[in-house]
Design a protein around this motif. Structure first.
Motif, mmCIF file in Angstrom:
data_model
loop_
_atom_site.group_PDB
_atom_site.id
_atom_site.type_symbol
_atom_site.label_atom_id
_atom_site.label_comp_id
_atom_site.label_asym_id
_atom_site.label_seq_id
_atom_site.Cartn_x
_atom_site.Cartn_y
_atom_site.Cartn_z
ATOM 1 N N VAL A 257 -26.133 -97.882 32.700
ATOM 2 C CA VAL A 257 -24.867 -98.186 33.360
ATOM 3 C C VAL A 257 -24.440 -97.023 34.251
ATOM 4 O O VAL A 257 -24.601 -95.852 33.900
ATOM 5 C CB VAL A 257 -23.768 -98.516 32.324
ATOM 6 N N LEU A 258 -23.949 -97.362 35.434
ATOM 7 C CA LEU A 258 -23.185 -96.436 36.265
ATOM 8 C C LEU A 258 -21.722 -96.776 35.969
ATOM 9 O O LEU A 258 -21.200 -97.792 36.426
ATOM 10 C CB LEU A 258 -23.520 -96.637 37.741
ATOM 11 N N TRP A 259 -21.082 -95.938 35.182
ATOM 12 C CA TRP A 259 -19.830 -96.299 34.548
ATOM 13 C C TRP A 259 -18.701 -96.495 35.554
ATOM 14 O O TRP A 259 -18.603 -95.809 36.574
ATOM 15 C CB TRP A 259 -19.436 -95.239 33.527
ATOM 16 N N GLY A 260 -17.847 -97.439 35.241
ATOM 17 C CA GLY A 260 -16.660 -97.702 36.033
ATOM 18 C C GLY A 260 -15.989 -98.966 35.536
ATOM 19 O O GLY A 260 -16.303 -99.485 34.463
ATOM 20 N N MET A 261 -15.044 -99.466 36.304
ATOM 21 C CA MET A 261 -14.318 -100.677 35.953
ATOM 22 C C MET A 261 -15.217 -101.896 36.126
ATOM 23 O O MET A 261 -16.054 -101.938 37.026
ATOM 24 C CB MET A 261 -13.092 -100.840 36.846
ATOM 25 N N ALA A 262 -15.025 -102.892 35.273
ATOM 26 C CA ALA A 262 -15.772 -104.140 35.384
ATOM 27 C C ALA A 262 -14.856 -105.309 35.063
ATOM 28 O O ALA A 262 -14.133 -105.284 34.062
ATOM 29 C CB ALA A 262 -16.965 -104.143 34.437
ATOM 30 N N LYS A 263 -14.853 -106.303 35.923
ATOM 31 C CA LYS A 263 -14.089 -107.532 35.695
ATOM 32 C C LYS A 263 -15.014 -108.721 35.930
ATOM 33 O O LYS A 263 -15.508 -108.898 37.036
ATOM 34 C CB LYS A 263 -12.901 -107.605 36.652
ATOM 35 N N PRO A 264 -15.282 -109.531 34.903
ATOM 36 C CA PRO A 264 -14.818 -109.362 33.521
ATOM 37 C C PRO A 264 -15.484 -108.168 32.845
ATOM 38 O O PRO A 264 -16.463 -107.640 33.346
ATOM 39 C CB PRO A 264 -15.250 -110.678 32.862
ATOM 40 N N ILE A 265 -14.940 -107.769 31.719
ATOM 41 C CA ILE A 265 -15.467 -106.629 30.980
ATOM 42 C C ILE A 265 -16.898 -106.906 30.556
ATOM 43 O O ILE A 265 -17.221 -107.983 30.054
ATOM 44 C CB ILE A 265 -14.586 -106.313 29.760
ATOM 45 N N VAL A 266 -17.772 -105.915 30.795
ATOM 46 C CA VAL A 266 -19.189 -106.051 30.484
ATOM 47 C C VAL A 266 -19.503 -105.236 29.232
ATOM 48 O O VAL A 266 -19.144 -104.059 29.136
ATOM 49 C CB VAL A 266 -20.049 -105.562 31.666
ATOM 50 N N ALA A 267 -20.179 -105.848 28.286
ATOM 51 C CA ALA A 267 -20.567 -105.138 27.060
ATOM 52 C C ALA A 267 -21.773 -104.240 27.340
ATOM 53 O O ALA A 267 -22.718 -104.646 28.016
ATOM 54 C CB ALA A 267 -20.901 -106.144 25.963
ATOM 55 N N LEU A 268 -21.730 -103.019 26.818
ATOM 56 C CA LEU A 268 -22.852 -102.100 26.939
ATOM 57 C C LEU A 268 -23.750 -102.226 25.727
ATOM 58 O O LEU A 268 -23.328 -102.695 24.672
ATOM 59 C CB LEU A 268 -22.338 -100.667 27.045
ATOM 60 N N ASN A 269 -25.009 -101.774 25.867
ATOM 61 C CA ASN A 269 -25.823 -101.718 24.659
ATOM 62 C C ASN A 269 -25.365 -100.533 23.812
ATOM 63 O O ASN A 269 -24.573 -99.693 24.253
ATOM 64 C CB ASN A 269 -27.324 -101.695 24.977
ATOM 65 N N GLY A 290 -10.552 -96.229 39.949
ATOM 66 C CA GLY A 290 -10.989 -97.492 40.527
ATOM 67 C C GLY A 290 -12.459 -97.591 40.840
ATOM 68 O O GLY A 290 -12.872 -98.476 41.599
ATOM 69 N N VAL A 291 -13.271 -96.711 40.268
ATOM 70 C CA VAL A 291 -14.719 -96.788 40.492
ATOM 71 C C VAL A 291 -15.260 -98.044 39.813
ATOM 72 O O VAL A 291 -14.915 -98.343 38.666
ATOM 73 C CB VAL A 291 -15.417 -95.531 39.934
ATOM 74 N N GLU A 292 -16.119 -98.778 40.507
ATOM 75 C CA GLU A 292 -16.646 -100.026 39.973
ATOM 76 C C GLU A 292 -17.967 -99.802 39.235
ATOM 77 O O GLU A 292 -18.793 -99.000 39.655
ATOM 78 C CB GLU A 292 -16.850 -101.046 41.092
ATOM 79 N N MET A 293 -18.140 -100.521 38.155
ATOM 80 C CA MET A 293 -19.366 -100.422 37.360
ATOM 81 C C MET A 293 -20.555 -100.977 38.135
ATOM 82 O O MET A 293 -20.431 -101.936 38.898
ATOM 83 C CB MET A 293 -19.189 -101.182 36.039
ATOM 84 N N ALA A 294 -21.714 -100.350 37.936
ATOM 85 C CA ALA A 294 -22.964 -100.819 38.541
ATOM 86 C C ALA A 294 -24.101 -100.469 37.595
ATOM 87 O O ALA A 294 -23.882 -99.978 36.474
ATOM 88 C CB ALA A 294 -23.158 -100.202 39.922
ATOM 89 N N ARG A 295 -25.322 -100.732 38.013
ATOM 90 C CA ARG A 295 -26.494 -100.413 37.209
ATOM 91 C C ARG A 295 -27.485 -99.624 38.063
ATOM 92 O O ARG A 295 -27.504 -99.727 39.293
ATOM 93 C CB ARG A 295 -27.194 -101.685 36.699
ATOM 94 N N ARG A 296 -28.320 -98.837 37.383
ATOM 95 C CA ARG A 296 -29.362 -98.052 38.052
ATOM 96 C C ARG A 296 -30.612 -98.096 37.180
ATOM 97 O O ARG A 296 -30.524 -97.989 35.948
ATOM 98 C CB ARG A 296 -28.898 -96.607 38.243
#
Length: 338
Positions: A257-269, A290-296
């Motif tokens: 995860v590239l951490w940040g806000m997520a809508k809807p909320i995303v569960a992490l492992n 206000g950083v948005e969640m992403a993946r890498r």
């Protein structure tokens, strides 16, 4: 709270040598590969520049002054090293205007290689990758082990760590991010740097945990996978035979995860959640900004990796990495970096 950069674990054992990678700018050559061809028509002038010993933002400011446009009318796809020879694309918005004589921009540090028009501004991240040619001088070490590590990286890829330059000297940018989250005032450019450093640090911590338990290139429950050469991803609660096969073929990669806000909320492992919970000030600060969640991707393939010992003390490397990935993530596996 003060955060010090740890020595993140290696994939292929400890570095097998020492050496210098920036004795002169020509020892670190980078060429951008665009993900598209400029069309030849439009309001934006696309310039392919070769720059030596200059950083991207400095050249962008020079371009704005030369073309008599606003700074925001300049586009580029990514930041490039200053202490290097880099071939990089820039765009200049010139609606209804002819191109100036771009050759007048040239100096002993900047060469204009191409000028072509396109309909849209050059955006960050629109590269297919970067080609590197790196010369390691004053090399000393275990040549047999170095060659084994290079063969392994060519076959199995590398851990997709963010490079140390992302964090500033000694991790300075991470602690500046903490201060910013606590109310310190910073400029817009610095704010972006500090947010990137905080988020990248959390990602590297997640990747480090998976390198440590040898799962950086393996499947875990509730993993999200990214297709090689793409940002498209999918989730699997439990890995099946097909996922395991595609991981082994390096066609897909586990992500962090590239951490940040997520809508809807995303569960992490579970592993990701443990790391995020360990740094509440960084995690909460990123969301508050206000950083948005992403993946890498946790792993990347190294395309067309080649190497050559010019003599006993000089090693030359050539390879291509996807956009946003760091040559130092490869180099750190074989030499001790400053």
């Amino acid at each position: 709270m003060n955060i010090e950069l740890p020595l993140w674990p290696y994939v292929y054992g400890s570095p097998s040598g020492v050496g210098n990678i920036r004795s002169v700018p020509e020892d670190f050559i980078v060429v951008e590969n665009l993900s598209f061809e400029p069309s030849g028509t439009g309001e934006h002038a696309f310039l392919q520049l070769q720059k030596t010993g200059e950083n991207t933002e400095f050249v962008a400011r020079q371009l704005a002054r030369f073309a008599d446009v606003r700074q925001r009318d300049i586009g580029y796809a990514g930041l490039k090293d200053r202490h290097a020879v880099t071939t990089q694309w820039f765009s200049v918005w010139l609606p209804g205007k002819a191109d100036p004589d771009w050759t007048q921009l040239e100096s002993d540090k900047i060469k204009v290689l191409q000028a072509v028009r396109h309909a849209r501004k050059l955006k960050r991240g629109v590269l297919s990758g970067n080609r590197f040619k790196i010369t390691v001088r004053d090399w000393q070490g275990d040549k047999v082990k170095t060659l084994q590590q290079l063969e392994a990286m060519k076959a199995h890829g590398i851990a997709n760590y963010y490079g140390s330059q992302r964090f500033g000297h000694g991790g300075h940018n991470i602690n500046k991010a903490l201060a910013m989250f606590q109310g310190a005032k910073v400029g817009r450019e610095q704010r972006s740097l500090y947010l990137s450093a905080a988020r990248s640090f959390l990602f590297n911590q997640i990747l480090a945990a998976r390198v440590a338990d040898a799962s950086w290139n393996q499947a875990l429950a509730d993993d999200i996978y990214m297709f090689d050469g793409s940002h498209s991803s999918f989730k699997s609660e439990q890995p099946d035979a097909d996922i395991i096969r595609r991981l082994a073929e390096s066609a897909i990669h586990p992500t962090g995860v590239l951490w940040g806000m997520a809508k809807p909320i995303v569960a992490l492992n579970a592993l990701e959640q443990t790391v995020i919970d360990s740094y509440p000030e960084l995690a909460q600060g990123l969301c508050a900004c206000g950083v948005e969640m992403a993946r890498r991707a946790l792993r990347i393939n190294v395309a067309d990796l080649q190497w050559h010992f010019v003599d006993d003390t000089v090693l030359e490397l050539e390879f291509t990495l996807p956009a946003g990935c760091y040559a130092t993530a490869l180099l750190r596996e074989i030499i001790v970096l400053p």
